[in-house]
Scaffold this motif. Structure first.
Motif, mmCIF file in Angstrom:
data_model
loop_
_atom_site.group_PDB
_atom_site.id
_atom_site.type_symbol
_atom_site.label_atom_id
_atom_site.label_comp_id
_atom_site.label_asym_id
_atom_site.label_seq_id
_atom_site.Cartn_x
_atom_site.Cartn_y
_atom_site.Cartn_z
ATOM 1 N N PHE A 72 -44.313 42.438 11.073
ATOM 2 C CA PHE A 72 -45.212 42.122 9.959
ATOM 3 C C PHE A 72 -44.899 40.737 9.393
ATOM 4 N N ALA A 73 -43.634 40.386 9.287
ATOM 5 C CA ALA A 73 -43.249 39.056 8.800
ATOM 6 C C ALA A 73 -43.740 37.966 9.758
ATOM 7 N N GLN A 74 -43.660 38.229 11.063
ATOM 8 C CA GLN A 74 -44.138 37.262 12.053
ATOM 9 C C GLN A 74 -45.646 37.040 11.918
ATOM 10 N N VAL A 75 -46.382 38.104 11.651
ATOM 11 C CA VAL A 75 -47.835 37.973 11.470
ATOM 12 C C VAL A 75 -48.128 37.158 10.216
ATOM 13 N N LYS A 76 -47.394 37.407 9.155
ATOM 14 C CA LYS A 76 -47.566 36.629 7.915
ATOM 15 C C LYS A 76 -47.318 35.149 8.193
ATOM 16 N N ASN A 77 -46.247 34.842 8.927
ATOM 17 C CA ASN A 77 -45.935 33.452 9.252
ATOM 18 C C ASN A 77 -47.014 32.806 10.116
ATOM 19 N N ALA A 78 -47.559 33.554 11.054
ATOM 20 C CA ALA A 78 -48.532 33.005 11.998
ATOM 21 C C ALA A 78 -49.941 32.894 11.412
ATOM 22 N N PHE A 79 -50.367 33.902 10.637
ATOM 23 C CA PHE A 79 -51.766 33.957 10.218
ATOM 24 C C PHE A 79 -51.978 34.094 8.711
ATOM 25 N N GLY A 80 -50.916 34.380 7.957
ATOM 26 C CA GLY A 80 -51.014 34.444 6.503
ATOM 27 C C GLY A 80 -51.455 35.775 5.928
ATOM 28 N N HIS A 81 -52.092 36.587 6.720
ATOM 29 C CA HIS A 81 -52.571 37.889 6.224
ATOM 30 C C HIS A 81 -52.839 38.810 7.414
ATOM 31 N N ILE A 82 -53.111 40.072 7.099
ATOM 32 C CA ILE A 82 -53.544 41.057 8.088
ATOM 33 C C ILE A 82 -54.744 41.787 7.498
ATOM 34 N N ASP A 83 -55.795 41.920 8.305
ATOM 35 C CA ASP A 83 -56.980 42.653 7.861
ATOM 36 C C ASP A 83 -56.941 44.119 8.268
ATOM 37 N N VAL A 84 -56.513 44.378 9.518
ATOM 38 C CA VAL A 84 -56.544 45.739 10.068
ATOM 39 C C VAL A 84 -55.242 46.012 10.804
ATOM 40 N N VAL A 85 -54.653 47.177 10.533
ATOM 41 C CA VAL A 85 -53.538 47.674 11.337
ATOM 42 C C VAL A 85 -54.073 48.872 12.113
ATOM 43 N N TYR A 86 -54.074 48.739 13.437
ATOM 44 C CA TYR A 86 -54.518 49.799 14.337
ATOM 45 C C TYR A 86 -53.258 50.476 14.860
ATOM 46 N N ASN A 87 -52.893 51.591 14.217
ATOM 47 C CA ASN A 87 -51.622 52.271 14.425
ATOM 48 C C ASN A 87 -51.761 53.271 15.569
ATOM 49 N N ASN A 88 -51.450 52.819 16.771
ATOM 50 C CA ASN A 88 -51.788 53.542 17.975
ATOM 51 C C ASN A 88 -50.599 53.962 18.840
ATOM 52 N N ALA A 89 -49.449 53.343 18.689
ATOM 53 C CA ALA A 89 -48.326 53.615 19.594
ATOM 54 C C ALA A 89 -48.043 55.109 19.667
ATOM 55 N N GLY A 90 -47.845 55.597 20.877
ATOM 56 C CA GLY A 90 -47.570 57.014 21.029
ATOM 57 C C GLY A 90 -47.203 57.372 22.461
ATOM 58 N N GLN A 91 -46.707 58.585 22.587
ATOM 59 C CA GLN A 91 -46.328 59.128 23.890
ATOM 60 C C GLN A 91 -46.851 60.552 23.983
ATOM 61 N N VAL A 92 -46.781 61.109 25.181
ATOM 62 C CA VAL A 92 -47.199 62.492 25.385
ATOM 63 C C VAL A 92 -46.218 63.161 26.352
ATOM 64 N N MET A 138 -57.171 47.461 6.059
ATOM 65 C CA MET A 138 -57.537 48.767 6.609
ATOM 66 C C MET A 138 -56.465 49.251 7.580
ATOM 67 N N LEU A 139 -56.028 50.474 7.371
ATOM 68 C CA LEU A 139 -55.074 51.142 8.255
ATOM 69 C C LEU A 139 -55.841 52.191 9.045
ATOM 70 N N VAL A 140 -55.842 52.037 10.366
ATOM 71 C CA VAL A 140 -56.505 52.994 11.246
ATOM 72 C C VAL A 140 -55.430 53.734 12.030
ATOM 73 N N GLN A 141 -55.347 55.049 11.814
ATOM 74 C CA GLN A 141 -54.397 55.888 12.544
ATOM 75 C C GLN A 141 -55.094 56.451 13.776
ATOM 76 N N ILE A 181 -57.282 49.200 -0.263
ATOM 77 C CA ILE A 181 -56.733 49.608 1.039
ATOM 78 C C ILE A 181 -57.519 50.829 1.512
ATOM 79 N N ARG A 182 -58.057 50.720 2.712
ATOM 80 C CA ARG A 182 -58.760 51.851 3.314
ATOM 81 C C ARG A 182 -57.862 52.454 4.388
ATOM 82 N N VAL A 183 -57.842 53.771 4.429
ATOM 83 C CA VAL A 183 -57.032 54.495 5.419
ATOM 84 C C VAL A 183 -57.977 55.402 6.191
ATOM 85 N N SER A 184 -57.943 55.280 7.507
ATOM 86 C CA SER A 184 -58.841 56.056 8.361
ATOM 87 C C SER A 184 -58.034 56.728 9.468
#
Length: 185
Positions: A72-92, A138-141, A181-184
């Protein structure tokens, strides 16, 4: 229709599946993708095709809280903000319940639930404290239909997604409207 200013998307689990597909879609739409995954070399083909101003690839193991905060700090340094977090990492795990070693089931919960929770908390904090005041985000789970009913050979996976769904429902109710903040799920 594209926005006048491209949105910044932070996408976890970008190596394959929905994460890879979302990364490609964001890039096709002219927006900015911060693609995170455990093995960044899996996206070498995209890195060769897009400039760093549109695609930033960062290593991330969502079970490592310090690494989540660093990304998250790297994104702030590179782009200044975040619009959407697409929270997708997972295993099965595809295995009968009794045949599944408990350490493997715990590891699945660490990634699919606790990893998603860690990213969620950092996303909400970032949207509230790092983005410009009132900007929000926006946080997308990414969950699964498997969360709604037990499925043979997938029960531990089902439980991780059911827990994430419940967590997301409560988180969406707890964020204050003033934070924008929107959470979906």
């Amino acid at each position: 229709m594209a926005q006048s200013t491209p949105r910044v998307w932070l996408i976890t689990g970008s190596s394959s599946g929905f994460g890879r597909a979302m990364t490609e879609e964001v890039l096709r739409n002219g927006e900015i993708a911060v693609a995170t995954l455990r093995k960044p070399s899996a996206l070498d083909d995209l890195v060769a095709k897009y400039p760093r101003t549109q695609l930033l690839v960062l290593p991330l193991d969502v079970t490592n809280e310090a690494q989540v905060k660093y990304v998250f700090a790297q994104v702030k340094n590179a782009f200044g903000h975040i619009d959407v977090v697409y929270n997708n990492a997972g295993q099965v795990i595809y295995q009968e319940l009794e045949g599944t070693p408990l350490d493997r089931a715990r590891a699945l919960m660490d990634v699919n639930f606790w990893g998603a929770v860690t990213v969620s908390f950092e996303a909400v904090r970032f949207f509230r404290e790092e983005n410009p005041k009132g900007y929000g985000g926006m946080l997308v789970q990414v969950s699964s239909l498997a969360a709604t009913a037990g499925v043979p050979l997938l029960e531990f996976y089902n439980n991780t997604k059911a827990a994430l769904d419940s967590f997301t429902e409560v988180l969406a109710q707890e964020v204050l409207p003033a934070w924008n903040i929107r959470v979906s799920n």
